[in-house]
Design a protein around this motif. Structure first.
Motif, PDB file in Angstrom:
ATOM      1  N   ASP A 192       4.595  14.391  -1.264  1.00 55.16           N
ATOM      2  CA  ASP A 192       5.226  13.782  -2.444  1.00 55.16           C
ATOM      3  C   ASP A 192       4.220  12.947  -3.244  1.00 55.16           C
TER       4      ASP A 192
ATOM      5  N   ASP B 208      -1.903   8.325  -2.061  1.00 57.32           N
ATOM      6  CA  ASP B 208      -2.494   8.643  -0.748  1.00 57.32           C
ATOM      7  C   ASP B 208      -2.269  10.119  -0.408  1.00 57.32           C
ATOM      8  N   ASP B 209      -1.169  10.699  -0.881  1.00 55.93           N
ATOM      9  CA  ASP B 209      -0.955  12.144  -0.710  1.00 55.93           C
ATOM     10  C   ASP B 209      -2.061  12.928  -1.418  1.00 55.93           C
TER      11      ASP B 209
ATOM     12  N   ASN C  76       7.956   9.719  -3.342  1.00 55.43           N
ATOM     13  CA  ASN C  76       7.359   8.617  -4.112  1.00 55.43           C
ATOM     14  C   ASN C  76       7.853   8.615  -5.551  1.00 55.43           C
TER      15      ASN C  76
ATOM     16  N   ALA D  42       9.175   5.321  -4.893  1.00 54.34           N
ATOM     17  CA  ALA D  42       8.188   4.267  -4.649  1.00 54.34           C
ATOM     18  C   ALA D  42       7.217   4.210  -5.829  1.00 54.34           C
TER      19      ALA D  42
ATOM     20  N   HIS E 237       2.916   3.702  -6.626  1.00 55.31           N
ATOM     21  CA  HIS E 237       2.048   4.797  -7.079  1.00 55.31           C
ATOM     22  C   HIS E 237       2.022   4.962  -8.599  1.00 55.31           C
TER      23      HIS E 237
ATOM     24  N   ILE F 266       3.698  14.661   4.967  1.00 56.56           N
ATOM     25  CA  ILE F 266       3.222  13.374   4.445  1.00 56.56           C
ATOM     26  C   ILE F 266       4.171  12.831   3.365  1.00 56.56           C
TER      27      ILE F 266
ATOM     28  N   MET G 132       2.673  11.635   8.878  1.00 58.70           N
ATOM     29  CA  MET G 132       2.581  10.204   8.654  1.00 58.70           C
ATOM     30  C   MET G 132       4.005   9.730   8.442  1.00 58.70           C
TER      31      MET G 132
ATOM     32  N   ASN H 142       8.413  -0.731   5.643  1.00 56.40           N
ATOM     33  CA  ASN H 142       8.009  -0.963   4.252  1.00 56.40           C
ATOM     34  C   ASN H 142       9.048  -0.391   3.282  1.00 56.40           C
TER      35      ASN H 142
ATOM     36  N   GLU I 149      10.235   2.682   7.779  1.00 58.65           N
ATOM     37  CA  GLU I 149       9.094   3.089   6.948  1.00 58.65           C
ATOM     38  C   GLU I 149       9.604   4.057   5.882  1.00 58.65           C
ATOM     39  N   PHE I 150       8.905   4.194   4.760  1.00 61.46           N
ATOM     40  CA  PHE I 150       9.386   4.964   3.604  1.00 61.46           C
ATOM     41  C   PHE I 150       9.770   6.420   3.944  1.00 61.46           C
ATOM     42  N   ASN I 151       8.851   7.187   4.534  1.00 67.85           N
ATOM     43  CA  ASN I 151       9.121   8.624   4.725  1.00 67.85           C
ATOM     44  C   ASN I 151      10.344   8.874   5.617  1.00 67.85           C
TER      45      ASN I 151
ATOM     46  N   TYR J 289      -2.350   5.557   4.161  1.00 70.45           N
ATOM     47  CA  TYR J 289      -1.334   6.160   5.029  1.00 70.45           C
ATOM     48  C   TYR J 289      -1.489   7.672   5.295  1.00 70.45           C
ATOM     49  N   ASP J 290      -1.304   8.481   4.253  1.00 69.86           N
ATOM     50  CA  ASP J 290      -1.214   9.931   4.484  1.00 69.86           C
ATOM     51  C   ASP J 290      -2.524  10.555   4.958  1.00 69.86           C
TER      52      ASP J 290
HETATM   53  C1  BDR Z   1       4.326   6.627   3.019  1.00 69.18           C
HETATM   54  O1  BDR Z   1       5.185   6.362   1.918  1.00 69.18           O
HETATM   55  C2  BDR Z   1       4.591   6.813   0.716  1.00 69.18           C
HETATM   56  O2  BDR Z   1       4.668   5.828  -0.286  1.00 69.18           O
HETATM   57  C3  BDR Z   1       3.172   7.174   1.048  1.00 69.18           C
HETATM   58  O3  BDR Z   1       2.751   8.290   0.257  1.00 69.18           O
HETATM   59  C4  BDR Z   1       3.207   7.508   2.507  1.00 69.18           C
HETATM   60  O4  BDR Z   1       3.531   8.872   2.725  1.00 69.18           O
HETATM   61  C5  BDR Z   1       3.894   5.303   3.597  1.00 69.18           C
HETATM   62  O5  BDR Z   1       4.968   4.617   4.130  1.00 69.18           O
END
Ligand code: BDR
Ligand code: CA
Length: 314
Positions: free
Chosen positions: A19, A23-24, A48, A86, A90, A133, A159, A167, A173-175, A243-244
């Protein structure tokens, strides 16, 4: 195959569910320039930012990198829940900070991401690695619809999740937080899983001197530098969270991690804790391990490896 590839690791076919996301974008770029990885398919997914944007981001990234890989868009929302993005991390576009060219690569729209994953796995001469990711919606749908493919999947490397607090939510965590049900399906799949949780992405930071170094490492180093100046995952001056990229690190440089086989359970019932990953390092739940979880990463080795990988793109 090149002589180098024969002497080193065999080239590993991978499918990336992603996404982008800064970092992706970095993880995808490094994967595409690695001799040890053969990216067979990229499936953008909502995360994201929305699906239209993540698809466009993959198109413009590949166009800039001059790499042709099939792009098949996946899910525009989680399995059961409402999307949450997110873009605060980003940027509005998902990849703010660099002036990418207009895309000449177009996505395939005659099949779904899940169908494309199935076809890719069926036609690959060696078992395929799924790299997750982003939210795990498409990987979960794929495993649900094509359970017979499991024996052709080498492993899932992802990840996501957190050893402690989150977060996305207090404990998520987001994912995993975006699509807890999908994460649960993946962890219940009996496929071998390696995962880099959020804390590892925060240990492996890109510090300012590394950012400055990569700026002069060709057009891709320059592109990363521009994205980093806009990325809000950590801070440019105190270190950026990659992260990714850690999922890629698990494949290409596993020796920089401490890894523990553990049972991981995903919370889907909690009204406040959806997507929390219970990484049962102490074995409270008394279950057999279903994942190998990175619990530490050597930050110095990571930065060194990262810089070497960027240098390979020149
Ligand atoms: C993950 O959430 C996204 O914002 C990043 O791309 C990463 O995959 C980190 O928690
Ligand atoms: Ca991501």
């Amino acid at each position: 195959r090149s002589i180098m590839a024969i002497n080193s690791l065999p080239t590993r076919p991978v499918i990336i569910s992603t996404d982008p996301g800064i970092d992706d974008a970095v993880a995808i770029s490094l994967a595409l320039f690695s001799d040890d990885i053969d990216v067979k398919l990229i499936c953008p997914i909502a995360g994201n930012v929305d699906l239209k944007k993540t698809t466009y981001n993959v198109q413009r990234l590949l166009t800039f990198l001059e790499k042709e890989v099939p792009v098949v868009p996946g899910s525009s929302s989680p399995l059961l829940r409402v999307s949450k993005d997110a873009s605060n991390v980003h940027g509005e576009s998902g990849m703010d900070g660099f002036n990418f060219p207009n895309p000449t690569i177009t996505p395939v729209v005659t099949k779904t991401a899940v169908q494309a994953m199935h076809e890719t796995v069926l036609t690959s001469s060696t078992p395929v690695t799924l790299v997750g990711i982003g939210p795990l919606t498409d990987i979960a749908l794929y495993l649900h619809l094509y359970p017979q493919d499991k024996e052709r999947i080498h492993e899932i490397v992802l990840m996501g999740g957190a050893l402690g607090r989150g977060n996305f939510g207090v404990l998520s965590e987001f994912n995993f937080g975006v699509d807890p049900e999908a994460a649960k399906i993946v962890f219940n799949s009996n496929i071998s899983i390696r995962m880099a949780p959020m804390e590892i992405g925060r240990q492996a930071k890109i510090m300012p001197n590394t950012s400055e170094k990569i700026k002069s490492l060709g057009k891709i180093g320059e592109m990363f530098y521009s994205l980093f100046a806009h990325y809000r995952g950590g801070s440019f001056s105190k270190g950026l969270n990659m992260y990714d990229v850690l999922a890629l690190g698990l494949i290409l440089k596993p020796e920089m991690f401490e890894i523990e086989p553990t049972y991981v359970s995903i919370e889907t019932q909690g009204t406040l804790t959806g997507g929390a990953s219970l990484i049962d390092l102490k074995g409270y739940l008394g279950k057999e391990s279903n994942a190998k979880v990175a619990t530490e990463v050597d930050a110095e080795q990571f930065e060194k490896w990262f810089t070497e990988m960027v240098a390979k793109t020149i």
